[in-house]
Each structure stands twice: as C-alpha cells, then as structure tokens.
Design a protein around this motif. Structure first.
Motif, PDB file in Angstrom:
ATOM      1  N   VAL A 340      -1.566  10.941 -11.646  1.00 29.54           N
ATOM      2  CA  VAL A 340      -2.925  10.940 -12.211  1.00 29.54           C
ATOM      3  C   VAL A 340      -3.135  12.227 -13.008  1.00 29.54           C
ATOM      4  O   VAL A 340      -3.659  12.206 -14.133  1.00 29.54           O
ATOM      5  CB  VAL A 340      -3.979  10.792 -11.087  1.00 29.54           C
ATOM      6  CG1 VAL A 340      -5.375  11.122 -11.595  1.00 29.54           C
ATOM      7  CG2 VAL A 340      -3.955   9.378 -10.516  1.00 29.54           C
ATOM      8  N   ALA A 344      -3.828  12.142 -16.931  1.00 30.53           N
ATOM      9  CA  ALA A 344      -5.147  12.654 -17.340  1.00 30.53           C
ATOM     10  C   ALA A 344      -4.972  13.821 -18.300  1.00 30.53           C
ATOM     11  O   ALA A 344      -5.692  13.943 -19.299  1.00 30.53           O
ATOM     12  CB  ALA A 344      -5.947  13.088 -16.112  1.00 30.53           C
ATOM     13  N   ASP A 345      -3.969  14.644 -18.021  1.00 30.63           N
ATOM     14  CA  ASP A 345      -3.699  15.792 -18.865  1.00 30.63           C
ATOM     15  C   ASP A 345      -3.354  15.328 -20.282  1.00 30.63           C
ATOM     16  O   ASP A 345      -3.874  15.822 -21.275  1.00 30.63           O
ATOM     17  CB  ASP A 345      -2.533  16.571 -18.244  1.00 30.63           C
ATOM     18  CG  ASP A 345      -2.344  17.904 -18.925  1.00 30.63           C
ATOM     19  OD1 ASP A 345      -3.370  18.548 -19.198  1.00 30.63           O
ATOM     20  OD2 ASP A 345      -1.185  18.273 -19.203  1.00 30.63           O
ATOM     21  N   ALA A 347      -3.997  12.383 -21.613  1.00 26.28           N
ATOM     22  CA  ALA A 347      -5.133  11.684 -22.230  1.00 26.28           C
ATOM     23  C   ALA A 347      -6.125  12.704 -22.776  1.00 26.28           C
ATOM     24  O   ALA A 347      -6.669  12.537 -23.873  1.00 26.28           O
ATOM     25  CB  ALA A 347      -5.806  10.770 -21.217  1.00 26.28           C
ATOM     26  N   SER A 348      -6.343  13.786 -22.035  1.00 24.69           N
ATOM     27  CA  SER A 348      -7.336  14.770 -22.491  1.00 24.69           C
ATOM     28  C   SER A 348      -6.795  15.550 -23.684  1.00 24.69           C
ATOM     29  O   SER A 348      -7.529  15.876 -24.603  1.00 24.69           O
ATOM     30  CB  SER A 348      -7.741  15.712 -21.356  1.00 24.69           C
ATOM     31  OG  SER A 348      -6.664  16.535 -21.021  1.00 24.69           O
ATOM     32  N   VAL A 355     -11.006  15.823 -19.085  1.00 22.94           N
ATOM     33  CA  VAL A 355     -11.299  14.568 -18.360  1.00 22.94           C
ATOM     34  C   VAL A 355     -12.124  14.901 -17.138  1.00 22.94           C
ATOM     35  O   VAL A 355     -11.775  15.833 -16.443  1.00 22.94           O
ATOM     36  CB  VAL A 355      -9.998  13.852 -17.926  1.00 22.94           C
ATOM     37  CG1 VAL A 355     -10.322  12.668 -17.037  1.00 22.94           C
ATOM     38  CG2 VAL A 355      -9.216  13.410 -19.137  1.00 22.94           C
TER      39      VAL A 355
END
Ligand SMILES: Cc1cc2nc3c(=O)[nH]c(=O)nc-3n(C[C@H](O)[C@H](O)[C@H](O)COP(=O)(O)OP(=O)(O)OC[C@H]3O[C@@H](n4cnc5c(N)ncnc54)[C@H](O)[C@@H]3O)c2cc1C
Length: 355
Positions: A340, A344-345, A347-348, A355
């Motif tokens: 995760v 998330a890293d 995606a951000s 995020v």
C-alpha cells in the motif's frame, strides 16, 4: 539435488514453460480447470517432487533452484503453476512429520506426482478461530471454514490446519473429497480461475488420529510462516518476466512475439536478488516490491501493445489480471502495508499531490 541436477531442473522447467505452458496459457485462462495433461507433464518430469527429500524420490532442490523453477513456470502459465505450487507445502509438512505411517503412505507418491496435494491454511490465521479442532476419542472433529483452497478436483489430499481448545494448530492430511460433513463452494476468480479455488465448510468432520501429521503452537507456526514467504514472490517475478519479454518483442521486427529480455531486465534482477537476500524481517518489503513490479510491468505492456491488449484472447490483459491477483494472493499484514505504501507513493508522485 537427487538424480537431477539444479541445472537440469531449470532447463526442464524452461522447456515445459516455453513449449507447453505459454503456448496454451490463453486457453487455460479461459478454461474451467487446468488440463490434466499439463499436470501430468509436471509429474512425469519429476517436478512434483521438487521440494521432496531424495529418500522419498524427491529432487531435494535448494531454495534458489526451487524459486527459480517457480518463476520460470509462472512466466509460462500462472494458473498451472499456482495449482502445482500448493503441493510442495504438503510435501514439506509431511517430510517433517513424526507420523511415520502417514509419511510412509503418502510422501513417495506425492513426490512422484502420482498423488497430488493442496493446502488449507486458513485455520492458522490470527484472530477469531476459523476452523476449530475438538479432541474426541480416536482423533478430532473439525468445524468451521477454510476460506481459500486451490486445486479442487485436481488434488487427492489437502493439508489442513485447525485450531484446538489450547490455541495449538492441528495439521491433518485429509482426503480432498466432499462428504456429508465437508462442503466445497467454488469461487469465481478474475484471474487463474482454472485453479478451481474453493471455500471449504467443515460440519462435525471427523479426522482420525492416523491422519494427523502434527500439532504445533500457533507461535511456532507463525514464525515458520514468516520465514517461508519467499517462494510466492517468484510468481510475481514470473509474470513480470513474461511482460518484459513481450515488451522486448514490441520493439523487435514485425511479427516477433517475444524477445529473450526487454526493458525491465535490470529491475527483475534487482527484485530477484532482494528476495533471495531477505531475512524474515526484510521479506515483506521484498515481496511487496516484486508484486508492484508485476503490476507495473503489466500496465506497461498493456499500454505499449495498444488497444488490442484488451481483447479477451490477448496475453497483456491476462497478465494484467494476474498481476492484480498477485497484489493480494499470499499476502500478510506486513506485505500489504509495504505494498500500500509503495503504490500510494507512486500514485502521489504521479498526481503531484500527497495521498
Ligand atoms: C485466489 C486465491 C487462492 C488461494 N488459495 C489458497 C490455498 O490454496 N490455500 C490457502 O491456505 N490459502 C490460499 N489463499 C489465501 C492466501 O494464502 C492468503 O492468506 C491470502 O491471499 C491473504 O489475503 P488477505 O490479505 O485478503 O487476507 P485473508 O486471507 O482474508 O486473511 C485475513 C487476515 O489474516 C492475515 N493473515 C493470514 N494468514 C496470516 C499469517 N500466517 N500471519 C499473519 N497474518 C495472517 C491476512 O494478512 C489478513 O490480514 C488463496 C488466496 C487467493 C486470493
């Protein structure tokens, strides 16, 4: 290794992956069950005995060979490899069992692949008891559920864990057959559906003492589990490696479907090395990074190959679904946490916002 060398096992696996598994991977993807011939080929090649002791006819492969064979086979056909992979946990459990009669009855046929095994480890999950083992005269009675069991109708026995009244885990080698006290409900999967994964429901299911392979404390089992998370990482490497080869083929001459390597080969080498070097503490991060690589490699392949990637008969969309499956299969809380954080890293970073 026994009669076969490590190099021999790897070259055999490569041949099977390229000549049998990959050419039929799209057929298997859409099938209801792994073709019996695929599993028979693996048995005939001795690969059901990959993890078994030489004394029982196994190949006694070292950890590196074991994992490399899994990766090679997963690059051919993940569904077939997935069903075959469950077998080895049973072989290892039986090889270490003090129930010599059970070992003598099953270990050699399992190593030959004449008998085949699955696993039902759900009873070992921390938290509320899913599958309870109550001691009764002559053995135990199992009640509850094993939520994921792969290979149903393709296995003879299932290595099953259930928790007793003292919190210990009772391991038993059960016939993989439905009965008045054992029901199997098929799960419909978005990937590897031919693995025939089921949920098992036990209702007052009698387990004779002769079928019990051992009883361990929950703590002992969890420690072993944490140290044994490495091989499933090779499933992700196999999917990523196939994406890499297909990506390499995209840059090649028209009509070329795959190259020996592609643009991700350095990353694959790094992920493989990280998994090989990881101790139990470092394994969750290494597993998460391998899953993330398969996911990104599949995304890259779908994008690079273009719209036809999304046609139902095409490899890229299959590999993308398989990479999704590998984000969750064989996970543990620490793997999930790392994965995760990684996703998330990224995606951000991509969105330019936190995020
Ligand atoms: C398609 C598919 C087929 C599968 N086939 C099999 C199979 O044949 N046999 C089998 O035994 N399992 C099988 N599993 C289960 C698998 O091994 C993992 O338990 C599961 O993928 C973890 O998923 P989850 O994180 O959603 O947790 P769940 O399985 O839903 O478990 C709930 C929680 O318990 C945690 N947990 C589970 N085991 C441990 C542990 N040992 N230590 C610490 N925490 C734990 C999980 O991480 C999660 O937080 C299968 C899973 C899938 C998706």
């Amino acid at each position: 290794m026994g009669a076969m060398t490590a190099a021999g096992a790897l070259s055999l696996a490569r041949q099977i992956a390229e000549e049998i598994l990959f050419p039929s991977a799209m057929y298997v993807d859409a099938a209801d069950q792994i073709p019996a011939g695929h599993l028979d080929v693996l048995a005939d090649a001795g690969l059901y005995g990959l993890a078994g002791p030489a004394a029982a006819g196994g190949l006694d492969a070292d950890a590196a060979t074991f994992c490399n064979v899994i990766e090679i086979m997963a690059s051919g056909c993940l569904a077939t490899t997935f069903v075959w992979l469950q077998h080895h946990s049973t072989v290892r459990a039986l090889a270490g069992s003090s129930n010599s009669a059970l070992r003598d009855r099953w270990l050699a046929p399992l190593c030959r692949g004449a008998s085949r095994a699955g696993i039902a480890l759900g009873g070992a999950r921390p938290g509320p008891v899913l599958l309870r083992a109550s001691a009764v005269p002559g053995g135990y009675v199992f009640d509850g559920s094993a939520p994921w069991v792969t290979g149903w109708d393709m296995i003879d026995v299932v290595h099953t864990l259930a928790r007793d009244d003292y919190g210990n885990l009772v391991a038993a080698l059960l016939p993989a057959r439905v009965s008045a006290t054992l029901a199997a409900s098929r799960l419909n999967l978005a990937a590897v559906n031919a693995s025939r994964t089921v949920e098992l429901a036990f209702t007052g299911h009698f387990v004779p003492a002769e079928l019990v392979s051992g009883v361990v404390t929950h703590g002992q089992w969890l420690a072993r589990d944490a140290a044994s998370l490495r091989p499933n990482g090779s499933l992700s490497l196999g999917v990523a490696a196939r994406c890499d080869r297909l990506l390499g083929g995209l840059a090649g001459p028209a009509g070329q479907s795959s190259a020996a390597t592609g643009p991700l080969v350095a990353e694959l080498t790094a992920r493989r090395a990280a998994l090989a070097a990881a101790d139990p503490e470092a394994l969750p991060a290494a597993r998460a990074a391998a899953s993330a690589l398969a996911f990104e490699a599949a995304g890259l392949l779908v994008t690079g190959a273009g719209s036809h990637s999304i046609l139902a008969g095409e490899h890229p969309q299959r590999l993308a679904r398989e990479a999704l499956f590998l984000l969750v299969f064989g996970s543990r809380p620490a793997i999930k946490e790392h994965l995760v954080a990684l996703l998330a890293d990224r995606a951000s970073c991509a969105g330019g916002a936190g995020v």
